[in-house]
Design a protein around this motif. Structure first.
Motif, PDB file in Angstrom:
ATOM      1  N   ASP A 124       6.098  12.103  -7.926  1.00  0.00           N
ATOM      2  CA  ASP A 124       4.990  12.958  -7.498  1.00  0.00           C
ATOM      3  C   ASP A 124       3.926  12.124  -6.778  1.00  0.00           C
ATOM      4  OD1 ASP A 124       3.134  14.991  -7.188  1.00  0.00           O
ATOM      5  OD2 ASP A 124       2.664  15.193  -9.312  1.00  0.00           O
ATOM      6  N   LEU A 125       3.569  10.989  -7.366  1.00  0.00           N
ATOM      7  CA  LEU A 125       2.555  10.121  -6.769  1.00  0.00           C
ATOM      8  C   LEU A 125       2.980   9.628  -5.392  1.00  0.00           C
ATOM      9  CD1 LEU A 125      -0.068   8.493  -6.907  1.00  0.00           C
ATOM     10  CD2 LEU A 125       1.167   6.748  -8.235  1.00  0.00           C
ATOM     11  N   LEU A 126       4.230   9.235  -5.247  1.00  0.00           N
ATOM     12  CA  LEU A 126       4.718   8.740  -3.959  1.00  0.00           C
ATOM     13  C   LEU A 126       4.650   9.826  -2.889  1.00  0.00           C
ATOM     14  CD1 LEU A 126       5.979   6.477  -2.268  1.00  0.00           C
ATOM     15  CD2 LEU A 126       8.235   7.250  -3.065  1.00  0.00           C
ATOM     16  N   ALA A 127       5.041  11.054  -3.249  1.00  0.00           N
ATOM     17  CA  ALA A 127       4.992  12.159  -2.281  1.00  0.00           C
ATOM     18  C   ALA A 127       3.560  12.399  -1.815  1.00  0.00           C
ATOM     19  CB  ALA A 127       5.569  13.427  -2.910  1.00  0.00           C
ATOM     20  N   ARG A 128       2.624  12.370  -2.743  1.00  0.00           N
ATOM     21  CA  ARG A 128       1.213  12.589  -2.390  1.00  0.00           C
ATOM     22  C   ARG A 128       0.665  11.407  -1.584  1.00  0.00           C
ATOM     23  NH1 ARG A 128      -1.776  15.764  -7.363  1.00  0.00           N
ATOM     24  NH2 ARG A 128       0.082  16.610  -8.349  1.00  0.00           N
ATOM     25  N   LEU A 129       1.079  10.214  -1.945  1.00  0.00           N
ATOM     26  CA  LEU A 129       0.635   9.021  -1.221  1.00  0.00           C
ATOM     27  C   LEU A 129       1.106   9.071   0.224  1.00  0.00           C
ATOM     28  CD1 LEU A 129      -0.600   6.136  -1.192  1.00  0.00           C
ATOM     29  CD2 LEU A 129       1.635   5.296  -1.983  1.00  0.00           C
ATOM     30  N   ARG A 130       2.370   9.427   0.422  1.00  0.00           N
ATOM     31  CA  ARG A 130       2.900   9.508   1.782  1.00  0.00           C
ATOM     32  C   ARG A 130       2.171  10.564   2.602  1.00  0.00           C
ATOM     33  NH1 ARG A 130       9.293   8.728   0.102  1.00  0.00           N
ATOM     34  NH2 ARG A 130       9.385   6.490   0.563  1.00  0.00           N
ATOM     35  N   ALA A 131       1.886  11.720   1.989  1.00  0.00           N
ATOM     36  CA  ALA A 131       1.165  12.784   2.693  1.00  0.00           C
ATOM     37  C   ALA A 131      -0.246  12.317   3.064  1.00  0.00           C
ATOM     38  CB  ALA A 131       1.108  14.033   1.820  1.00  0.00           C
ATOM     39  N   ALA A 132      -0.909  11.640   2.139  1.00  0.00           N
ATOM     40  CA  ALA A 132      -2.272  11.162   2.389  1.00  0.00           C
ATOM     41  C   ALA A 132      -2.294  10.117   3.498  1.00  0.00           C
ATOM     42  CB  ALA A 132      -2.868  10.585   1.109  1.00  0.00           C
ATOM     43  N   LEU A 133      -1.335   9.199   3.495  1.00  0.00           N
ATOM     44  CA  LEU A 133      -1.294   8.155   4.526  1.00  0.00           C
ATOM     45  C   LEU A 133      -0.944   8.743   5.896  1.00  0.00           C
ATOM     46  CD1 LEU A 133       0.439   5.248   2.554  1.00  0.00           C
ATOM     47  CD2 LEU A 133      -1.985   5.440   3.181  1.00  0.00           C
ATOM     48  N   GLU A 134      -0.090   9.756   5.910  1.00  0.00           N
ATOM     49  CA  GLU A 134       0.268  10.416   7.155  1.00  0.00           C
ATOM     50  C   GLU A 134      -0.952  11.153   7.715  1.00  0.00           C
ATOM     51  OE1 GLU A 134       2.336  11.287  10.428  1.00  0.00           O
ATOM     52  OE2 GLU A 134       3.045   9.987   8.809  1.00  0.00           O
ATOM     53  N   PHE A 135      -1.696  11.817   6.840  1.00  0.00           N
ATOM     54  CA  PHE A 135      -2.914  12.531   7.259  1.00  0.00           C
ATOM     55  C   PHE A 135      -3.932  11.546   7.829  1.00  0.00           C
ATOM     56  CE2 PHE A 135      -7.123  14.379   6.130  1.00  0.00           C
ATOM     57  CZ  PHE A 135      -7.083  15.473   6.983  1.00  0.00           C
ATOM     58  N   LYS A 136      -4.075  10.414   7.169  1.00  0.00           N
ATOM     59  CA  LYS A 136      -5.010   9.372   7.627  1.00  0.00           C
ATOM     60  C   LYS A 136      -4.613   8.858   9.003  1.00  0.00           C
ATOM     61  CE  LYS A 136      -7.037   5.015   6.016  1.00  0.00           C
ATOM     62  NZ  LYS A 136      -7.003   3.964   4.974  1.00  0.00           N
TER      63      LYS A 136
ATOM     64  N   LEU B 242       0.811  -1.226   0.000  1.00  0.00           N
ATOM     65  CA  LEU B 242       0.000   0.000   0.000  1.00  0.00           C
ATOM     66  C   LEU B 242       0.845   1.277   0.000  1.00  0.00           C
ATOM     67  CD1 LEU B 242      -2.652   1.583   0.153  1.00  0.00           C
ATOM     68  CD2 LEU B 242      -2.578   1.284   2.643  1.00  0.00           C
ATOM     69  N   PRO B 243       1.877   1.408   0.861  1.00  0.00           N
ATOM     70  CA  PRO B 243       2.606   2.675   0.904  1.00  0.00           C
ATOM     71  C   PRO B 243       3.706   2.832  -0.149  1.00  0.00           C
ATOM     72  CG  PRO B 243       3.401   1.233   2.643  1.00  0.00           C
ATOM     73  CD  PRO B 243       2.306   0.488   1.939  1.00  0.00           C
ATOM     74  N   VAL B 244       3.774   1.906  -1.103  1.00  0.00           N
ATOM     75  CA  VAL B 244       4.816   2.002  -2.136  1.00  0.00           C
ATOM     76  C   VAL B 244       4.183   2.047  -3.523  1.00  0.00           C
ATOM     77  CG1 VAL B 244       6.439   0.709  -0.679  1.00  0.00           C
ATOM     78  CG2 VAL B 244       5.154  -0.500  -2.460  1.00  0.00           C
ATOM     79  N   ILE B 245       4.963   2.509  -4.485  1.00  0.00           N
ATOM     80  CA  ILE B 245       4.546   2.459  -5.880  1.00  0.00           C
ATOM     81  C   ILE B 245       5.087   1.153  -6.449  1.00  0.00           C
ATOM     82  CG2 ILE B 245       4.540   3.630  -8.112  1.00  0.00           C
ATOM     83  CD1 ILE B 245       3.327   5.234  -5.701  1.00  0.00           C
TER      84      ILE B 245
ATOM     85  N   TYR C  24      -4.478   8.656 -10.151  1.00  0.00           N
ATOM     86  CA  TYR C  24      -3.680   7.494  -9.740  1.00  0.00           C
ATOM     87  C   TYR C  24      -3.688   7.354  -8.215  1.00  0.00           C
ATOM     88  CZ  TYR C  24      -1.788   8.158 -14.485  1.00  0.00           C
ATOM     89  OH  TYR C  24      -1.642   8.333 -15.833  1.00  0.00           O
ATOM     90  N   LEU C  25      -3.627   8.505  -7.508  1.00  0.00           N
ATOM     91  CA  LEU C  25      -3.641   8.474  -6.048  1.00  0.00           C
ATOM     92  C   LEU C  25      -4.981   7.949  -5.531  1.00  0.00           C
ATOM     93  CD1 LEU C  25      -2.313   9.098  -3.330  1.00  0.00           C
ATOM     94  CD2 LEU C  25      -3.234  11.427  -3.525  1.00  0.00           C
ATOM     95  N   ALA C  26      -6.074   8.418  -6.124  1.00  0.00           N
ATOM     96  CA  ALA C  26      -7.404   7.961  -5.695  1.00  0.00           C
ATOM     97  C   ALA C  26      -7.538   6.452  -5.894  1.00  0.00           C
ATOM     98  CB  ALA C  26      -8.486   8.712  -6.474  1.00  0.00           C
TER      99      ALA C  26
END
Length: 198
Positions: A181-193, A22-25, A42-44
């Motif tokens: 770009d996707l990884l940076a957004r994914l990490r931010a989203a998972l941290e927020f969650k 989940l947390p990786v591309i 892609y993030l969604a």
């Protein structure tokens, strides 16, 4: 250091492997990365609850995969392997020797000449994550009603793809900025969650 020193998950437990992924591309994510402007989409998709766990076609692929690898003489792999440069970039090649990887596909009712564009992106990503691979054997079976189609002598087809293949050289520099770009957004989203759960 070899790719065996960079295993995020050994793949022996499917649910744990999915959580590790989940947390990786991964390579199946990379297969879809064609447009920088579509990173939000892609993030969604990456964050959406997983509802697809396979169908008859994927089951067929799992059944044929060990046979294709045995035919090619390449060891089976279930491990999720991260890139030396970035732990958030990872792949699970179907087969992995010291310097040769393998990607196996079951093609139902289709005659193909080699990888599709998405499959070439997947191969390019595997070279990013496992730079030890000098080549990746793309192996496929063309199936009709569950059996290899007549005329192939019961054997798969294969294509050796090297890292200097024109499609790999073309696609790698296109995928990497999108994946970053996707990884940076994914990490931010998972941290927020995670913060919301506190």
């Amino acid at each position: 250091m070899s790719w065996a020193d960079r295993i995020l998950d050994d793949g022996t437990d499917r649910d744990r492997w999915l959580r590790s992924r989940l947390p990786v591309i991964g390579a199946s994510d990379a297969a879809k990365l064609s447009k920088p402007e579509s990173v939000d989409k892609y993030l969604a998709a990456k964050l959406a609850p997983r509802t697809f766990y396979g169908n008859a076609a994927t089951e067929s692929g799992h059944r044929w995969e060990p046979m294709m690898l045995a035919w090619a003489g390449i060891p089976e792999n279930k491990a999720l392997i991260h890139s030396p440069a970035e732990k958030g970039f990872a792949a699970t090649p179907d087969g992995a020797g010291e310097t040769v990887g393998a990607e196996c596909k079951a093609k139902h009712g289709r005659v193909v000449a080699g990888p599709s564009l998405g499959e070439f992106r997947q191969l390019a990503w595997q070279f990013v994550c496992v730079p030890e691979f000098e080549s990746i054997e793309f192996i496929w079976v063309e199936l009709i009603d569950g059996d290899i189609r007549p005329g192939l002598n019961g054997e798969p087809k294969s294509l050796t793809v090297t890292r200097d293949h024109e499609k790999i050289r073309e696609l790698t520099p296109l995928i990497l900025p999108i994946a970053t770009d996707l990884l940076a957004r994914l990490r931010a989203a998972l941290e927020f969650k995670k913060e919301l759960a506190l």
